[in-house]
Scaffold this active site. Structure first.
Site, short mmCIF file in Angstrom:
data_model
loop_
_atom_site.label_atom_id
_atom_site.label_comp_id
_atom_site.label_asym_id
_atom_site.label_seq_id
_atom_site.Cartn_x
_atom_site.Cartn_y
_atom_site.Cartn_z
N PHE A 166 4.17 -2.41 4.03
CA PHE A 166 4.44 -1.65 2.27
C PHE A 166 5.81 -1.32 3.00
O PHE A 166 6.01 -0.24 3.38
CB PHE A 166 3.05 -0.70 2.35
CG PHE A 166 2.41 -1.87 2.29
CD1 PHE A 166 1.65 -1.87 0.38
CD2 PHE A 166 1.69 -1.46 3.37
CE1 PHE A 166 0.14 -2.65 0.43
CE2 PHE A 166 -0.19 -2.22 2.39
CZ PHE A 166 -0.35 -2.23 1.53
N LYS A 167 6.81 -1.56 1.92
CA LYS A 167 8.31 -1.16 2.34
C LYS A 167 7.73 -0.12 0.66
O LYS A 167 7.98 -0.18 -0.49
CB LYS A 167 9.49 -2.14 1.47
CG LYS A 167 10.12 -1.65 1.97
CD LYS A 167 11.50 -2.40 1.26
CE LYS A 167 12.82 -2.19 1.73
NZ LYS A 167 13.81 -3.13 1.10
N ILE A 168 8.48 1.09 1.08
CA ILE A 168 7.63 2.52 -0.16
C ILE A 168 9.62 2.63 -0.43
O ILE A 168 10.41 3.08 0.70
CB ILE A 168 6.65 3.19 0.38
CG1 ILE A 168 6.02 2.34 0.32
CG2 ILE A 168 6.82 4.28 -0.90
CD1 ILE A 168 5.28 2.18 -0.45
#
Length: 304
Positions: A166-168
Protein backbone atom coordinates in the site's frame (compact mmCIF):
# COMPACT_ATOMS: atom_id res chain seq x y z
CA UNK A 1 15.44 -9.09 -4.03
CA UNK A 2 12.52 -11.28 -3.01
CA UNK A 3 9.38 -10.56 -1.07
CA UNK A 4 8.60 -8.86 1.14
CA UNK A 5 9.72 -5.84 -0.83
CA UNK A 6 10.90 -2.87 1.20
CA UNK A 7 13.25 0.08 0.97
CA UNK A 8 13.26 2.65 -1.80
CA UNK A 9 11.37 1.89 -5.02
CA UNK A 10 11.51 5.14 -7.00
CA UNK A 11 9.49 6.14 -10.04
CA UNK A 12 11.44 6.29 -13.30
CA UNK A 13 10.78 9.25 -15.58
CA UNK A 14 9.91 8.58 -19.21
CA UNK A 15 12.52 10.32 -21.35
CA UNK A 16 11.62 12.19 -24.52
CA UNK A 17 13.58 13.95 -27.23
CA UNK A 18 12.96 17.67 -27.59
CA UNK A 19 10.33 16.94 -30.27
CA UNK A 20 8.38 14.74 -27.85
CA UNK A 21 9.35 11.37 -29.33
CA UNK A 22 10.48 8.62 -26.99
CA UNK A 23 14.22 8.64 -26.31
CA UNK A 24 14.86 4.91 -26.03
CA UNK A 25 18.56 5.26 -25.31
CA UNK A 26 17.79 7.85 -22.64
CA UNK A 27 15.29 5.55 -20.99
CA UNK A 28 17.87 2.75 -20.89
CA UNK A 29 20.41 5.11 -19.29
CA UNK A 30 17.88 6.03 -16.61
CA UNK A 31 17.49 2.35 -15.72
CA UNK A 32 21.26 1.98 -15.33
CA UNK A 33 21.54 5.16 -13.26
CA UNK A 34 18.79 4.04 -10.90
CA UNK A 35 20.45 0.67 -10.34
CA UNK A 36 23.69 2.52 -9.56
CA UNK A 37 21.78 4.79 -7.15
CA UNK A 38 21.31 1.69 -5.02
CA UNK A 39 17.54 1.51 -5.35
CA UNK A 40 15.69 -1.56 -4.10
CA UNK A 41 13.38 -1.59 -7.10
CA UNK A 42 12.24 0.61 -10.00
CA UNK A 43 8.65 1.57 -10.76
CA UNK A 44 7.82 2.48 -14.36
CA UNK A 45 4.81 3.95 -16.16
CA UNK A 46 3.51 5.71 -13.05
CA UNK A 47 2.02 9.19 -12.87
CA UNK A 48 5.50 10.66 -12.38
CA UNK A 49 6.45 8.77 -15.55
CA UNK A 50 3.83 10.77 -17.49
CA UNK A 51 1.92 7.54 -18.11
CA UNK A 52 -1.18 9.55 -19.00
CA UNK A 53 0.69 11.05 -21.98
CA UNK A 54 1.78 7.77 -23.55
CA UNK A 55 0.08 5.71 -26.23
CA UNK A 56 -0.56 2.03 -25.57
CA UNK A 57 2.22 1.16 -28.01
CA UNK A 58 4.65 3.46 -26.19
CA UNK A 59 3.71 1.95 -22.84
CA UNK A 60 4.52 -1.49 -24.18
CA UNK A 61 7.81 -0.27 -25.62
CA UNK A 62 8.92 1.44 -22.39
CA UNK A 63 7.90 -1.54 -20.31
CA UNK A 64 9.82 -4.07 -22.36
CA UNK A 65 12.99 -1.99 -22.77
CA UNK A 66 13.02 -1.14 -19.05
CA UNK A 67 12.70 -4.74 -17.90
CA UNK A 68 15.27 -5.82 -20.48
CA UNK A 69 17.76 -3.14 -19.44
CA UNK A 70 17.40 -3.81 -15.73
CA UNK A 71 17.96 -7.50 -16.47
CA UNK A 72 16.95 -8.71 -13.03
CA UNK A 73 19.36 -6.49 -11.10
CA UNK A 74 16.44 -5.11 -9.07
CA UNK A 75 12.69 -5.80 -9.22
CA UNK A 76 10.71 -3.78 -11.76
CA UNK A 77 7.24 -2.60 -10.76
CA UNK A 78 4.88 -1.75 -13.62
CA UNK A 79 1.94 0.62 -13.17
CA UNK A 80 -1.11 -0.81 -14.93
CA UNK A 81 -3.95 1.44 -13.75
CA UNK A 82 -6.99 1.89 -15.98
CA UNK A 83 -10.67 2.58 -15.43
CA UNK A 84 -11.52 -0.45 -17.54
CA UNK A 85 -11.11 -3.70 -15.62
CA UNK A 86 -10.57 -5.52 -18.92
CA UNK A 87 -7.72 -3.21 -19.98
CA UNK A 88 -6.14 -3.18 -16.52
CA UNK A 89 -6.14 -6.99 -16.53
CA UNK A 90 -4.63 -7.11 -20.02
CA UNK A 91 -1.89 -4.70 -18.95
CA UNK A 92 -1.26 -6.74 -15.82
CA UNK A 93 -0.95 -10.00 -17.72
CA UNK A 94 1.47 -8.43 -20.22
CA UNK A 95 3.59 -6.97 -17.41
CA UNK A 96 3.84 -10.28 -15.58
CA UNK A 97 4.74 -12.12 -18.77
CA UNK A 98 7.43 -9.53 -19.53
CA UNK A 99 9.08 -10.10 -16.15
CA UNK A 100 7.59 -7.50 -13.82
CA UNK A 101 7.82 -8.51 -10.16
CA UNK A 102 4.97 -6.32 -8.91
CA UNK A 103 2.24 -4.02 -10.21
CA UNK A 104 1.21 -0.63 -8.93
CA UNK A 105 -2.40 0.41 -9.42
CA UNK A 106 -4.75 3.20 -8.50
CA UNK A 107 -8.43 2.39 -7.94
CA UNK A 108 -10.55 2.60 -11.10
CA UNK A 109 -11.63 6.16 -11.82
CA UNK A 110 -12.07 8.51 -14.76
CA UNK A 111 -12.14 12.19 -14.02
CA UNK A 112 -13.73 13.38 -10.81
CA UNK A 113 -17.05 11.58 -11.03
CA UNK A 114 -16.61 8.19 -12.72
CA UNK A 115 -15.44 5.76 -10.07
CA UNK A 116 -16.33 2.30 -8.85
CA UNK A 117 -18.01 1.56 -5.54
CA UNK A 118 -16.26 -0.67 -3.00
CA UNK A 119 -17.64 -3.92 -4.42
CA UNK A 120 -16.65 -2.80 -7.91
CA UNK A 121 -13.12 -2.08 -6.71
CA UNK A 122 -12.86 -5.52 -5.08
CA UNK A 123 -13.96 -7.14 -8.34
CA UNK A 124 -11.60 -4.93 -10.36
CA UNK A 125 -8.53 -5.90 -8.34
CA UNK A 126 -9.51 -9.57 -8.16
CA UNK A 127 -9.77 -9.73 -11.95
CA UNK A 128 -6.37 -8.08 -12.31
CA UNK A 129 -4.81 -10.35 -9.68
CA UNK A 130 -6.18 -13.43 -11.41
CA UNK A 131 -4.69 -12.21 -14.70
CA UNK A 132 -1.18 -11.51 -13.40
CA UNK A 133 -0.43 -13.67 -10.37
CA UNK A 134 2.11 -11.18 -8.95
CA UNK A 135 1.85 -8.80 -5.96
CA UNK A 136 0.06 -5.49 -6.33
CA UNK A 137 0.73 -2.21 -4.55
CA UNK A 138 -2.40 -0.11 -4.16
CA UNK A 139 -1.78 3.61 -4.65
CA UNK A 140 -3.96 5.75 -2.41
CA UNK A 141 -3.47 9.27 -3.79
CA UNK A 142 -5.63 12.41 -4.17
CA UNK A 143 -5.33 12.28 -7.97
CA UNK A 144 -7.99 9.56 -8.19
CA UNK A 145 -10.64 11.41 -6.14
CA UNK A 146 -11.57 7.97 -4.76
CA UNK A 147 -11.93 7.64 -1.00
CA UNK A 148 -10.52 4.37 0.29
CA UNK A 149 -10.98 3.87 4.00
CA UNK A 150 -8.72 1.73 6.15
CA UNK A 151 -11.47 -0.89 6.66
CA UNK A 152 -11.95 -1.11 2.90
CA UNK A 153 -8.23 -1.51 2.22
CA UNK A 154 -8.00 -4.24 4.84
CA UNK A 155 -11.00 -5.98 3.27
CA UNK A 156 -9.35 -5.72 -0.14
CA UNK A 157 -6.10 -7.21 1.17
CA UNK A 158 -7.95 -10.12 2.76
CA UNK A 159 -10.24 -10.85 -0.19
CA UNK A 160 -7.53 -10.31 -2.83
CA UNK A 161 -4.30 -11.41 -1.10
CA UNK A 162 -2.07 -10.26 -3.97
CA UNK A 163 -3.02 -6.70 -3.00
CA UNK A 164 -0.65 -6.69 -0.05
CA UNK A 165 1.37 -3.51 -0.54
CA UNK A 166 0.00 0.00 0.00
CA UNK A 167 1.42 3.35 -1.10
CA UNK A 168 -0.31 6.01 0.98
CA UNK A 169 -0.11 9.63 -0.22
CA UNK A 170 -3.19 11.20 1.33
CA UNK A 171 -3.26 14.06 3.85
CA UNK A 172 -2.48 12.60 7.25
CA UNK A 173 -0.43 9.79 5.71
CA UNK A 174 1.24 8.75 8.96
CA UNK A 175 -2.07 8.36 10.79
CA UNK A 176 -3.53 6.33 7.92
CA UNK A 177 -0.46 4.11 7.71
CA UNK A 178 -0.53 3.49 11.44
CA UNK A 179 -4.22 2.58 11.34
CA UNK A 180 -3.76 0.37 8.29
CA UNK A 181 -0.88 -1.54 9.84
CA UNK A 182 -2.78 -2.04 13.09
CA UNK A 183 -6.02 -3.15 11.42
CA UNK A 184 -4.47 -5.16 8.61
CA UNK A 185 -1.96 -7.23 10.53
CA UNK A 186 -0.30 -9.88 8.37
CA UNK A 187 -2.45 -8.90 5.36
CA UNK A 188 -0.48 -5.65 5.04
CA UNK A 189 2.95 -6.85 3.90
CA UNK A 190 4.35 -3.55 2.66
CA UNK A 191 3.12 -0.16 3.91
CA UNK A 192 4.82 2.50 1.77
CA UNK A 193 5.20 6.26 1.84
CA UNK A 194 5.12 8.35 -1.35
CA UNK A 195 4.64 11.96 -2.49
CA UNK A 196 8.38 12.49 -2.97
CA UNK A 197 9.01 11.51 0.67
CA UNK A 198 7.85 14.89 1.92
CA UNK A 199 6.42 13.22 5.06
CA UNK A 200 8.99 10.42 5.24
CA UNK A 201 10.12 10.65 8.88
CA UNK A 202 6.58 10.71 10.24
CA UNK A 203 5.66 7.83 7.96
CA UNK A 204 8.65 5.74 9.02
CA UNK A 205 7.76 6.39 12.64
CA UNK A 206 4.25 5.15 11.81
CA UNK A 207 5.63 1.87 10.48
CA UNK A 208 6.24 2.43 6.77
CA UNK A 209 8.76 -0.11 5.46
CA UNK A 210 9.62 1.77 2.30
CA UNK A 211 9.10 4.78 0.10
CA UNK A 212 8.42 5.47 -3.57
CA UNK A 213 10.11 8.74 -4.48
CA UNK A 214 11.26 10.14 -7.81
CA UNK A 215 14.57 9.23 -9.44
CA UNK A 216 16.15 12.53 -8.39
CA UNK A 217 18.03 11.65 -5.17
CA UNK A 218 17.21 8.06 -4.09
CA UNK A 219 20.88 7.53 -3.23
CA UNK A 220 20.53 10.22 -0.56
CA UNK A 221 17.17 9.01 0.73
CA UNK A 222 18.07 5.34 1.10
CA UNK A 223 20.48 5.98 4.03
CA UNK A 224 17.58 7.56 5.93
CA UNK A 225 15.62 4.32 5.64
CA UNK A 226 18.65 2.27 6.65
CA UNK A 227 19.35 4.38 9.74
CA UNK A 228 15.73 4.33 10.84
CA UNK A 229 15.46 0.56 10.33
CA UNK A 230 18.62 0.10 12.42
CA UNK A 231 17.02 2.01 15.28
CA UNK A 232 19.13 5.15 14.88
CA UNK A 233 16.32 7.66 14.58
CA UNK A 234 18.59 10.59 15.43
CA UNK A 235 20.84 9.83 12.46
CA UNK A 236 17.83 9.27 10.21
CA UNK A 237 16.40 12.63 11.22
CA UNK A 238 19.71 14.39 10.58
CA UNK A 239 20.02 12.86 7.12
CA UNK A 240 16.42 13.76 6.37
CA UNK A 241 16.89 17.35 7.47
CA UNK A 242 19.73 17.65 4.95
CA UNK A 243 17.60 16.62 1.95
CA UNK A 244 14.25 18.04 3.03
CA UNK A 245 14.73 21.43 1.28
CA UNK A 246 15.10 19.82 -2.14
CA UNK A 247 12.28 17.34 -1.45
CA UNK A 248 10.05 20.26 -0.53
CA UNK A 249 11.14 22.15 -3.66
CA UNK A 250 10.43 19.14 -5.84
CA UNK A 251 7.03 18.53 -4.28
CA UNK A 252 5.83 22.13 -4.16
CA UNK A 253 7.53 23.79 -7.13
CA UNK A 254 8.46 21.23 -9.77
CA UNK A 255 6.58 17.96 -9.57
CA UNK A 256 7.60 15.31 -12.09
CA UNK A 257 9.85 17.77 -13.93
CA UNK A 258 12.40 17.89 -11.10
CA UNK A 259 13.99 14.51 -11.70
CA UNK A 260 14.30 15.18 -15.41
CA UNK A 261 15.96 18.54 -14.78
CA UNK A 262 18.56 17.08 -12.42
CA UNK A 263 19.23 14.11 -14.72
CA UNK A 264 19.63 16.48 -17.66
CA UNK A 265 21.95 18.75 -15.66
CA UNK A 266 24.11 15.74 -14.84
CA UNK A 267 24.22 14.56 -18.44
CA UNK A 268 22.29 11.36 -17.77
CA UNK A 269 19.69 12.34 -20.37
CA UNK A 270 19.89 14.76 -23.28
CA UNK A 271 16.49 16.39 -22.86
CA UNK A 272 14.21 17.13 -19.93
CA UNK A 273 11.23 17.67 -22.23
CA UNK A 274 7.74 16.92 -20.95
CA UNK A 275 4.79 16.40 -23.21
CA UNK A 276 2.15 19.06 -23.79
CA UNK A 277 -0.06 20.16 -22.10
CA UNK A 278 2.60 19.95 -19.38
CA UNK A 279 4.94 22.92 -19.53
CA UNK A 280 8.70 23.07 -18.86
CA UNK A 281 10.02 24.51 -15.64
CA UNK A 282 10.47 28.27 -15.54
CA UNK A 283 14.23 28.95 -15.83
CA UNK A 284 14.31 30.62 -12.41
CA UNK A 285 12.52 27.69 -10.81
CA UNK A 286 14.95 25.31 -12.49
CA UNK A 287 17.90 27.38 -11.25
CA UNK A 288 16.63 27.09 -7.69
CA UNK A 289 16.32 23.32 -8.01
CA UNK A 290 19.80 22.86 -9.44
CA UNK A 291 21.30 25.10 -6.77
CA UNK A 292 19.84 22.85 -4.08
CA UNK A 293 20.96 19.72 -5.94
CA UNK A 294 24.54 20.91 -6.31
CA UNK A 295 24.79 21.46 -2.56
CA UNK A 296 23.89 17.77 -2.08
CA UNK A 297 25.96 16.34 -4.96
CA UNK A 298 23.68 13.37 -5.74
CA UNK A 299 24.84 10.64 -8.09
CA UNK A 300 22.57 11.97 -10.84
CA UNK A 301 24.85 15.03 -11.18
CA UNK A 302 28.07 13.04 -11.55
CA UNK A 303 27.09 9.74 -13.18
CA UNK A 304 28.55 8.81 -16.54
Amino acid sequence: MNEPYSGILPIAPTVFHENGDLDLAGNRRVMDLMVDQGVDGICILANFSEQFLLTDEEREQVMRLSIEQVAGRVPVIVTTSHFSTRIAAQRAKAAAEAGAKMLMMMPPYHGALLKADEQGMIEHFKTVADACGIPIILQDAPLSAVTMTVPFMVRLAREVPLVRYFKIEMPGTAAKLRALIEAGGDAVVGPFDGEEAITLMADLDAGATGTMTSAMIPDLIKPILAAHAAGDRKQAAALYARVLPIINYENRQCGLRAAKAVLREGGVIKSEAVRHPLAPLHPKTRDGLIELARELDPLALRWR
